[in-house]
Design an enzyme around this catalytic site. Structure first.
Site, PDB file in Angstrom:
ATOM      1  N   ARG A 170       0.765  -1.270   0.041  1.00 23.52           N
ATOM      2  CA  ARG A 170      -0.113   0.013   0.101  1.00 23.52           C
ATOM      3  C   ARG A 170       0.981   1.512   0.099  1.00 23.52           C
ATOM      4  O   ARG A 170       1.708   1.402   0.908  1.00 23.52           O
ATOM      5  CB  ARG A 170      -1.032  -0.017   1.161  1.00 23.52           C
ATOM      6  CG  ARG A 170      -1.919   1.339   1.451  1.00 23.52           C
ATOM      7  CD  ARG A 170      -2.955   1.172   2.043  1.00 23.52           C
ATOM      8  NE  ARG A 170      -2.708   1.099   3.497  1.00 23.52           N
ATOM      9  CZ  ARG A 170      -3.698   1.330   4.674  1.00 23.52           C
ATOM     10  NH1 ARG A 170      -4.715   1.421   4.204  1.00 23.52           N
ATOM     11  NH2 ARG A 170      -3.330   1.205   5.946  1.00 23.52           N
ATOM     12  N   ASP A 222      -4.018   2.976  14.426  1.00 23.31           N
ATOM     13  CA  ASP A 222      -3.056   3.597  13.264  1.00 23.31           C
ATOM     14  C   ASP A 222      -3.584   5.145  12.874  1.00 23.31           C
ATOM     15  O   ASP A 222      -4.436   5.403  13.451  1.00 23.31           O
ATOM     16  CB  ASP A 222      -2.884   2.791  11.861  1.00 23.31           C
ATOM     17  CG  ASP A 222      -4.249   2.550  11.192  1.00 23.31           C
ATOM     18  OD1 ASP A 222      -5.367   3.265  11.344  1.00 23.31           O
ATOM     19  OD2 ASP A 222      -4.225   1.794  10.240  1.00 23.31           O
TER      20      ASP A 222
END
Length: 532
Positions: free
Chosen positions: A162, A445
């Protein structure tokens, strides 16, 4: 062809970095920058214009100009053999130990994350590229201080990467004096160094694409893919990607996103945490929309249920994988009671996803791989996926995607404190170089931290918002709680770590983010100037 390079690295080249930042790789990045930077800028301006419309009462709806795409019959392109089985995917940052452990975890796929799970220090992003290059060539190990060495097993997860989102820049590489898009930096270096090696190993360059807000942004990625494949003389369609549907605007354009990337796309993922953040952010000024504590925003509330149902139906109609959301729980090796309760919740969540038609799901910790797999095994049996489940009974209307009513949801003192605590803890971790932080048995996160600070901002800036005990959420109250939670964090982690990891700065930055009348689109934008 670029006649004279204008690429300039504004950072120290540590040992091995020259193997990634080669003249040829920089020339490749330069080509991508010149070709696509103007369109990236235009699309970011388009985001701003759309946000202004929402502030002024505009409602989201399916696009009339793309009705034919939604109503016509078409399928996405072929899906490689090693991307057919995606029952359990594990995600995490690109540090060397994590890469090894995730690939060894027993998951079907490892999504190596340069975005929300990585603090984008220069060392993290370039060393991350080295780690992935070495892992692909099975030339990677890691030894900790006690002498324990980590190495890859014979069978490992399929690697997906990603890159960072379109909104971010990589300040350490200038092209003609201009910072390159972080998306192109991460994608370009990985693809340039590894695409042919991956193909020789019967895999391929596979990506997860984050935070798209429209099919036009998907079109930009598709054009980047085509240009990259042509530059390396690879067939169009070699690259395969999964798009995270983690913005509420993208939920109205899922068919169109699949269509734009149809030669390259293999699925969509329900990025639940970013999606919640996006909903709060987009509707933050609307007095008719007020979100309760983040713990009350479950997958069963109306707007989340509508979005995931539509995602499964859309993917399967087009022959693509529908991937479920993240289980963020981190096992506590010292408290079996906490684990028992958390595993029960994870099992229920994954059972619900499997029964709803998803083809696989995400976890954040290796111990959750067998838990998630067990629930999908019960539903899928020996099938690699369940794309034959077409969900033809599902009919999601536009207003269902923006039905933010949450029965029983409350704004509480505990929820306000939790948001402040998590926000400061995460920003401090991020400033210290760690983008995925274990906080109170959850892997936090950037997405979960964004929910925390966006909620505090909305509660503070909506007129006369009160907690369930009747107390108004004022600037003075928020500042007092920020100070109290900052002191709690200092006691929790110790004075040395508090100072070394810049938690005082994190507290100040959190204060600025929630008190400012101007909402900052992403907390990582102002935080980025504080890391090297």
């Amino acid at each position: 062809m670029i006649l004279e390079s204008t690429a300039e690295v504004k950072a120290t080249l540590k040992k091995g970095f020259d193997q990634i930042l080669t003249p040829q790789a920089l020339e490749f990045l330069e080509m991508l920058h010149h070709k696509f930077e103007p369109r990236r800028q235009e699309l970011l301006k388009r985001r701003t214009k759309q946000q202004e419309k929402l502030h002024h009462g505009h409602t989201l709806d399916f696009l009339p100009e793309t009705k034919e795409v939604r109503s016509s019959s078409w399928k996405v392109g072929s899906i490689p053999d090693d991307m057919q089985l995606r029952r359990v995917e594990i995600t995490g940052p690109v540090d060397r130990k994590m890469v090894i452990n995730a690939l060894n975890s027993g998951a079907d796929v490892f999504m190596a994350d340069f975005e929300d799970a990585t603090s984008p220090t220069w060392e993290n992003v370039v060393q991350g590229q080295l780690n992935l290059r070495d892992a692909i060539r099975r030339d990677i190990d890691f030894t900790v201080q006690n002498g324990k060495t980590y190495r890859l097993r014979e069978k490992v997860a399929v690697l997906n990467v990603r890159p960072r989102g379109w909104h971010l820049l990589e300040k350490h590489l200038l092209i003609g004096g201009q910072e390159i898009a972080a998306s192109l930096f991460d994608f370009g270096l990985y693809f340039f160094h590894n695409a042919k090696e991956l193909l020789s190993r019967k895999s391929g360059p596979y990506f997860y694409l984050p935070k798209l807000e429209s099919h036009l942004e998907a079109r930009l990625w598709n054009d980047v893919f085509v240009a990259a494949q042509e530059a390396l003389h690879l067939p169009i369609g070699t690259i395969k990607a999964t798009v995270l549907i983690e913005t509420i605007t993208a939920a109205f354009e899922m068919d169109e996103i699949l269509y734009e990337l149809r030669e390259h796309i293999v699925g969509l993922n329900a990025g639940r945490w970013d999606y919640i953040f996006s909903a709060i952010k987009k509707f933050r000024k609307r007095t008719d929309v007020l979100f309760p504590d983040r713990t009350d925003i479950t997958m069963q509330v109306p707007f989340m249920k509508a979005y995931t149902s539509l995602l499964v139906k859309t993917c399967h109609k087009r022959g693509a994988h529908a991937m479920g959301g993240m289980a963020a729980f981190i096992p506590n090796r010292h408290d079996p009671g906490v684990n028992e309760n958390a595993f029960k919740k994870v099992r229920a969540d994954k059972a619900h996803e499997a029964q709803a038609g998803f083809d696989g799901t995400w976890v954040a910790h290796p111990d959750l791989v067998p838990v998630a797999r067990d629930e999908f095994d019960k539903v899928l049996g020996d099938k690699p996926h369940q794309k034959e489940v077409l969900c033809e009974h599902v009919q999601v209307q536009a207003e269902e995607l923006t039905n933010f009513a949450i029965h029983g949801g409350k704004i509480t003192e505990a929820g306000l404190r939790l948001n402040i605590h998590v926000g400061i803890m995460y920003i401090g971790s991020w400033l210290c170089g760690t983008g995925a932080a274990a906080i109170h048995n959850l892997m936090e996160d950037a997405a979960t931290a964004e929910i925390s600070r966006a909620q505090v901002w909305q509660w503070l800036h909506q007129p006369h918002t009160t907690t369930a005990d009747g107390q108004e959420i004022t600037e003075a109250r928020v500042l007092q709680l920020i100070q109290e939670e900052t002191n709690h964090i200092k006691e929790e982690i110790g004075l040395a770590k508090f100072k070394n990891c810049h938690f005082e700065r994190a507290s100040q930055l959190f204060s600025e983010l929630v008190l400012s009348t101007c909402f900052v689109d992403f907390l990582t934008l102002p935080a980025y100037k504080y890391i090297d």
